[in-house]
Design a protein around this motif. Structure first.
Motif, mmCIF file in Angstrom:
data_model
loop_
_atom_site.group_PDB
_atom_site.id
_atom_site.type_symbol
_atom_site.label_atom_id
_atom_site.label_comp_id
_atom_site.label_asym_id
_atom_site.label_seq_id
_atom_site.Cartn_x
_atom_site.Cartn_y
_atom_site.Cartn_z
ATOM 1 N N LEU A 20 -13.215 27.372 25.984
ATOM 2 C CA LEU A 20 -12.379 27.190 24.794
ATOM 3 C C LEU A 20 -11.417 28.349 24.620
ATOM 4 O O LEU A 20 -10.209 28.154 24.432
ATOM 5 N N ILE A 21 -11.918 29.573 24.690
ATOM 6 C CA ILE A 21 -11.075 30.738 24.444
ATOM 7 C C ILE A 21 -10.006 30.878 25.520
ATOM 8 O O ILE A 21 -8.833 31.150 25.219
ATOM 9 N N ILE A 22 -10.370 30.667 26.765
ATOM 10 C CA ILE A 22 -9.375 30.821 27.834
ATOM 11 C C ILE A 22 -8.289 29.755 27.727
ATOM 12 O O ILE A 22 -7.137 29.987 28.119
ATOM 13 N N THR A 74 -4.218 30.036 28.945
ATOM 14 C CA THR A 74 -3.819 29.546 30.260
ATOM 15 C C THR A 74 -4.652 28.333 30.655
ATOM 16 O O THR A 74 -5.796 28.195 30.236
ATOM 17 N N SER A 75 -4.063 27.489 31.462
ATOM 18 C CA SER A 75 -4.799 26.353 32.041
ATOM 19 C C SER A 75 -4.957 26.535 33.539
ATOM 20 O O SER A 75 -5.417 25.626 34.233
ATOM 21 N N ASN A 76 -4.622 27.730 34.021
ATOM 22 C CA ASN A 76 -4.572 27.956 35.467
ATOM 23 C C ASN A 76 -5.695 28.830 36.007
ATOM 24 O O ASN A 76 -5.661 29.206 37.174
ATOM 25 N N ALA A 135 -15.186 33.497 36.994
ATOM 26 C CA ALA A 135 -14.895 34.909 37.237
ATOM 27 C C ALA A 135 -13.458 35.263 36.889
ATOM 28 O O ALA A 135 -13.197 36.318 36.298
ATOM 29 N N SER A 136 -12.526 34.393 37.235
ATOM 30 C CA SER A 136 -11.125 34.683 36.931
ATOM 31 C C SER A 136 -10.856 34.583 35.428
ATOM 32 O O SER A 136 -10.046 35.334 34.887
ATOM 33 N N ALA A 137 -11.546 33.661 34.740
ATOM 34 C CA ALA A 137 -11.410 33.562 33.290
ATOM 35 C C ALA A 137 -11.928 34.816 32.608
ATOM 36 O O ALA A 137 -11.303 35.358 31.683
#
Length: 306
Positions: A186-188, A192-194, A199-201
């Protein structure tokens, strides 16, 4: 797992104390109080800053804290607002939904110089989002964050009692962020949607808000700790779930109690996932237990890889 003794550490929990009203029982609750209960089990000097009403439910909560040997002098008694309570409703897969009643005492936590000193001297300060739904308790929290040295944000999103603005402010304050996978998603999504994966989030949030440590809990898939340089995943214990109420709170308490006593991240995460599973296999957020019982439980129950 081998427990180690060390000097007494102090952790302050800030926020809601209340009664969880289940279909067949009424039990003490509120994420910060649950955490305080489990910290005490691990030999931590756990302190609770909150507020109850001047009513029978408030008196009962203070008595419960005293029974747990958690000091009550930092829990205010409000003459004008009732003690908090929540109606818990069981759904599919043992997940609970909650009706969190408003205009209650823990929405009205007043600032205090005694709180300032307590938080300033503590080894860790734990807070969440729910207590921020009312301006008075939120402003008291913001003042205490200026005093704390190690700030632990246990996000615990409870719709509709949060906003992006408040969460962003708290993310910018914390040293350690704990959240579950759906909360991370939710927060990410606000930014961004990418992002490619978990880990990247996490890396995105750490860099954007300068967060040193992040823990993502994933239920039956265990939990992963990130500190910017490394990650460590602790598998979950395979258990028959009774209910998930308080499992995340117990996880955080076990992790912090070990970490601030200078245990390794691997050991801290192992205790955290073990206690979370133990609590989920029992009824209620604060079952009676000893650390020896949790250790035997962890040794007897198979770990399940993510």
């Amino acid at each position: 797992m081998d427990a180690k003794k060390s000097n007494l550490k102090t952790i302050v929990c800030y926020g809601e104390v209340l009664w969880d009203i289940f279909p067949d029982a009424t039990k003490p609750g509120g994420a910060p109080m649950n955490v305080a209960y489990h910290l005490k089990k691990f030999g931590i000097d756990s302190q609770m800053i909150s507020s109850v009403g001047s009513d029978s439910l408030g008196e009962a909560l203070l008595n419960q804290l005293q029974d747990w040997n958690i000091p009550t002098e930092n829990c205010q008694v409000n003459e004008n607002f009732r003690t908090g309570f929540v109606e818990a409703i069981a759904g599919e897969d043992h997940e609970m939904t909650y009706v969190i009643h408003e205009d209650v005492a823990w929405d009205q936590i007043q600032p205090s110089t005694a709180y300032d000193t307590l938080v300033e001297q503590a080894d860790a300060f734990i807070f969440g989002t729910l207590v921020c739904r009312n301006e008075r308790s939120r402003n008291t929290l913001y003042k205490l964050l200026d005093k704390a040295t190690y700030k632990v944000f246990d996000i615990n999103l409870r719709p509709p009692f949060y906003s992006q603005e408040i969460i962003e402010h708290l993310l910018g304050q914390c040293n350690l962020l704990k959240l579950n996978h759906s909360e991370l998603e939710l927060i990410i999504s606000w930014y961004t949607s990418n992002h490619r994966d978990e880990a990247s989030a996490v890396q995105f949030l750490q860099e954007k808000f300068d967060i040193g440590e992040v823990i993502v809990t994933k239920g039956s898939r265990g939990a992963t700790y990130y500190d910017g340089n490394q990650s460590h995943t602790s598998p979950a214990c395979k258990v028959e779930v009774k209910d998930t109420v308080g499992a995340g709170d117990s996880f955080l308490a076990a992790f912090l109690s070990k970490k601030i006593q200078n245990e390794s991240i691997e050991t801290s995460m192992s205790y955290a996932t073990a206690l979370g599973a133990f609590v989920a296999s029992n009824e209620g957020a604060c079952p009676a237990y000893t650390i020896d019982q949790v250790e035997r439980f962890a040794n007897l129950n198979t770990r399940v890889s993510a």
